[in-house]
Design a protein around this motif. Structure first.
Motif, PDB file in Angstrom:
ATOM      1  N   LYS A 157       0.827  -1.218   0.000  1.00  0.00           N
ATOM      2  CA  LYS A 157       0.000   0.000   0.000  1.00  0.00           C
ATOM      3  C   LYS A 157       0.859   1.265   0.000  1.00  0.00           C
ATOM      4  O   LYS A 157       0.563   2.227  -0.724  1.00  0.00           O
ATOM      5  CB  LYS A 157      -0.924  -0.005   1.223  1.00  0.00           C
ATOM      6  CG  LYS A 157      -1.703   1.274   1.423  1.00  0.00           C
ATOM      7  CD  LYS A 157      -2.550   1.235   2.681  1.00  0.00           C
ATOM      8  CE  LYS A 157      -3.253   2.564   2.947  1.00  0.00           C
ATOM      9  NZ  LYS A 157      -4.092   2.527   4.161  1.00  0.00           N
ATOM     10  N   LYS A 193      -1.027   3.694  -9.762  1.00  0.00           N
ATOM     11  CA  LYS A 193      -2.106   4.464  -9.153  1.00  0.00           C
ATOM     12  C   LYS A 193      -3.472   3.858  -9.410  1.00  0.00           C
ATOM     13  O   LYS A 193      -4.455   4.310  -8.836  1.00  0.00           O
ATOM     14  CB  LYS A 193      -2.071   5.899  -9.677  1.00  0.00           C
ATOM     15  CG  LYS A 193      -0.820   6.670  -9.295  1.00  0.00           C
ATOM     16  CD  LYS A 193      -0.878   8.104  -9.804  1.00  0.00           C
ATOM     17  CE  LYS A 193       0.365   8.884  -9.397  1.00  0.00           C
ATOM     18  NZ  LYS A 193       0.316  10.298  -9.885  1.00  0.00           N
ATOM     19  N   GLU A 194      -3.563   2.854 -10.264  1.00  0.00           N
ATOM     20  CA  GLU A 194      -4.849   2.303 -10.660  1.00  0.00           C
ATOM     21  C   GLU A 194      -5.150   1.012  -9.904  1.00  0.00           C
ATOM     22  O   GLU A 194      -4.259   0.349  -9.378  1.00  0.00           O
ATOM     23  CB  GLU A 194      -4.871   2.043 -12.162  1.00  0.00           C
ATOM     24  CG  GLU A 194      -4.705   3.299 -13.007  1.00  0.00           C
ATOM     25  CD  GLU A 194      -4.772   3.004 -14.493  1.00  0.00           C
ATOM     26  OE1 GLU A 194      -4.974   1.820 -14.854  1.00  0.00           O
ATOM     27  OE2 GLU A 194      -4.620   3.941 -15.283  1.00  0.00           O
ATOM     28  N   GLU A 236      -7.804  -1.478  -7.264  1.00  0.00           N
ATOM     29  CA  GLU A 236      -8.117  -1.532  -5.833  1.00  0.00           C
ATOM     30  C   GLU A 236      -8.246  -2.975  -5.362  1.00  0.00           C
ATOM     31  O   GLU A 236      -8.911  -3.249  -4.385  1.00  0.00           O
ATOM     32  CB  GLU A 236      -9.421  -0.779  -5.560  1.00  0.00           C
ATOM     33  CG  GLU A 236     -10.598  -1.294  -6.361  1.00  0.00           C
ATOM     34  CD  GLU A 236     -11.843  -0.440  -6.221  1.00  0.00           C
ATOM     35  OE1 GLU A 236     -12.892  -0.998  -5.869  1.00  0.00           O
ATOM     36  OE2 GLU A 236     -11.764   0.765  -6.483  1.00  0.00           O
ATOM     37  N   ARG A 242      -6.115  -0.736   2.261  1.00  0.00           N
ATOM     38  CA  ARG A 242      -6.424   0.495   1.521  1.00  0.00           C
ATOM     39  C   ARG A 242      -7.915   0.594   1.207  1.00  0.00           C
ATOM     40  O   ARG A 242      -8.497   1.674   1.267  1.00  0.00           O
ATOM     41  CB  ARG A 242      -5.610   0.538   0.223  1.00  0.00           C
ATOM     42  CG  ARG A 242      -5.885   1.746  -0.674  1.00  0.00           C
ATOM     43  CD  ARG A 242      -4.865   1.825  -1.789  1.00  0.00           C
ATOM     44  NE  ARG A 242      -5.240   2.808  -2.799  1.00  0.00           N
ATOM     45  CZ  ARG A 242      -5.882   2.521  -3.923  1.00  0.00           C
ATOM     46  NH1 ARG A 242      -6.222   1.267  -4.199  1.00  0.00           N
ATOM     47  NH2 ARG A 242      -6.182   3.476  -4.791  1.00  0.00           N
ATOM     48  N   ARG A 243      -8.556  -0.545   0.875  1.00  0.00           N
ATOM     49  CA  ARG A 243      -9.972  -0.524   0.520  1.00  0.00           C
ATOM     50  C   ARG A 243     -10.850  -1.058   1.640  1.00  0.00           C
ATOM     51  O   ARG A 243     -11.804  -0.416   2.058  1.00  0.00           O
ATOM     52  CB  ARG A 243     -10.214  -1.317  -0.771  1.00  0.00           C
ATOM     53  CG  ARG A 243     -11.620  -1.117  -1.330  1.00  0.00           C
ATOM     54  CD  ARG A 243     -11.842  -1.907  -2.596  1.00  0.00           C
ATOM     55  NE  ARG A 243     -12.000  -3.341  -2.317  1.00  0.00           N
ATOM     56  CZ  ARG A 243     -12.662  -4.171  -3.125  1.00  0.00           C
ATOM     57  NH1 ARG A 243     -13.212  -3.730  -4.230  1.00  0.00           N
ATOM     58  NH2 ARG A 243     -12.749  -5.446  -2.813  1.00  0.00           N
ATOM     59  N   GLY A 262      -8.112   4.806   2.267  1.00  0.00           N
ATOM     60  CA  GLY A 262      -7.362   4.979   1.023  1.00  0.00           C
ATOM     61  C   GLY A 262      -8.226   5.084  -0.214  1.00  0.00           C
ATOM     62  O   GLY A 262      -8.068   5.979  -1.025  1.00  0.00           O
ATOM     63  N   THR A 263      -9.142   4.114  -0.394  1.00  0.00           N
ATOM     64  CA  THR A 263     -10.066   4.166  -1.525  1.00  0.00           C
ATOM     65  C   THR A 263     -11.372   3.498  -1.111  1.00  0.00           C
ATOM     66  O   THR A 263     -11.369   2.517  -0.369  1.00  0.00           O
ATOM     67  CB  THR A 263      -9.467   3.489  -2.778  1.00  0.00           C
ATOM     68  OG1 THR A 263     -10.265   3.801  -3.923  1.00  0.00           O
ATOM     69  CG2 THR A 263      -9.359   1.983  -2.635  1.00  0.00           C
ATOM     70  N   ASN A 264     -12.493   4.017  -1.563  1.00  0.00           N
ATOM     71  CA  ASN A 264     -13.802   3.523  -1.132  1.00  0.00           C
ATOM     72  C   ASN A 264     -14.024   2.057  -1.454  1.00  0.00           C
ATOM     73  O   ASN A 264     -13.455   1.548  -2.411  1.00  0.00           O
ATOM     74  CB  ASN A 264     -14.898   4.367  -1.795  1.00  0.00           C
ATOM     75  CG  ASN A 264     -15.056   5.714  -1.119  1.00  0.00           C
ATOM     76  OD1 ASN A 264     -14.862   5.841   0.081  1.00  0.00           O
ATOM     77  ND2 ASN A 264     -15.402   6.730  -1.882  1.00  0.00           N
ATOM     78  N   GLN A 278     -13.824   1.668   2.067  1.00  0.00           N
ATOM     79  CA  GLN A 278     -13.041   2.000   3.267  1.00  0.00           C
ATOM     80  C   GLN A 278     -13.726   1.597   4.571  1.00  0.00           C
ATOM     81  O   GLN A 278     -13.736   2.341   5.548  1.00  0.00           O
ATOM     82  CB  GLN A 278     -12.703   3.499   3.299  1.00  0.00           C
ATOM     83  CG  GLN A 278     -11.944   3.984   2.081  1.00  0.00           C
ATOM     84  CD  GLN A 278     -11.676   5.468   2.102  1.00  0.00           C
ATOM     85  OE1 GLN A 278     -10.601   5.897   2.530  1.00  0.00           O
ATOM     86  NE2 GLN A 278     -12.625   6.267   1.647  1.00  0.00           N
TER      87      GLN A 278
END
Length: 276
Positions: A44, A50-51, A53, A101-102, A125-127, A129
């Protein structure tokens, strides 16, 4: 694969990469035990892309009679643990999940999942979450979920069980029975407990810490619910409002407990206290 005991006593550390999706450990088959006192570490904080999840620590991709116990899993680009692929009879216990992260744990296609005696922290970090997210994908179903004695701290969200609002016949996702009991949840920005579009939910003996202005327990578009013997700690700034509508707080549509079901719900013996 089937009939495997995977015993981890050391550390598995993922090499930093730019992959949208990967599994550090993937399990598929029957009678699988993944256990030990070791640690699984994702990328993480060192991911070179950057892409995506979907960087998972452990992916149960259709595991039957499977156990994950005693491990520390952290820093995953996606979820620390993912349960899908029509998994059945899954036990996740005594694990420490940190900095997913997710999600901490996602359950997307399974029947019979027990999550107990785990600690989940710092999911962000990214939905979506959330520490634990019970959310079937399109065409999938989830049933018979028990979440008990789980401690959640400093995640964006706590526990969520929700399916999408679709009307596509056989492709419509479905959630059956979900039980949440004896959990302690304190999260940063989202709901401690959110339930939407399930058949039946029980939320019992939990201690929940709601942030300023946030509902601690919300149950909507669900067939029936039992919400009892919970302690809800609310921010001092809304304690006066809580006192003024104390009778309505017990599941009638006012913060911090909101329960609205299609059939008769039982909401009783819940206690609202000012957060210290």
């Amino acid at each position: 694969c089937s009939n495997t005991d995977f015993i981890l006593k050391g550390t598995i550390r993922l090499t930093p990469n730019n992959l949208k999706s990967c599994d550090i450990i993937q399990a598929k088959g029957e009678n699988i035990n993944i256990k030990g006192n070791g640690t699984i570490i994702g990328d993480k904080h060192t991911h070179t892309g950057k892409e995506g999840e979907w960087g998972m620590g452990i992916n149960l991709k259709g595991a039957v009679n499977a156990t994950i116990s005693g491990l520390t899993i952290k820093d995953c680009w996606g979820d620390c643990i993912y349960v899908g692929g029509n998994s059945r009879n899954v036990l996740i216990e005594r694990c420490k999940l940190d900095h997913g992260r997710r999600q901490g744990i996602s359950v997307t296609k399974a029947n019979g999942v027990i999550i107990r005696n785990c600690t989940i922290t710092n999911v962000s970090g990214t939905n979506p979450q959330y520490a634990i997210d019970v959310e079937p994908n399109r065409c999938d179903s989830v049933d018979n979920i028990l979440i008990e004695n789980v401690t959640i701290k400093n995640c964006e969200g706590g526990l969520v069980a929700s399916r999408g609002k679709t009307d596509l016949g056989a492709t419509t996702p479905w959630i059956g029975r979900v039980t949440i009991k004896n959990c302690r949840v304190s999260c940063k920005s989202k709901y401690p407990v959110k339930v939407k579009r399930c058949e039946e939910v029980k939320i019992e003996k939990c201690s929940l810490f709601a942030q300023k202005g946030r509902i601690a327990i919300t149950v909507t578009e669900t067939e029936k619910a039992l919400v009892q013997n919970n302690i809800v700690n609310i921010d001092g700034s809304i304690i006066d409002k809580a006192k003024n509508v104390a009778k309505r707080l017990m599941g009638k549509g006012v913060d911090p407990i909101y329960v609205k079901t299609k059939e008769k719900s039982i909401v009783k013996n819940n206690r609202v206290v000012e957060r210290r």
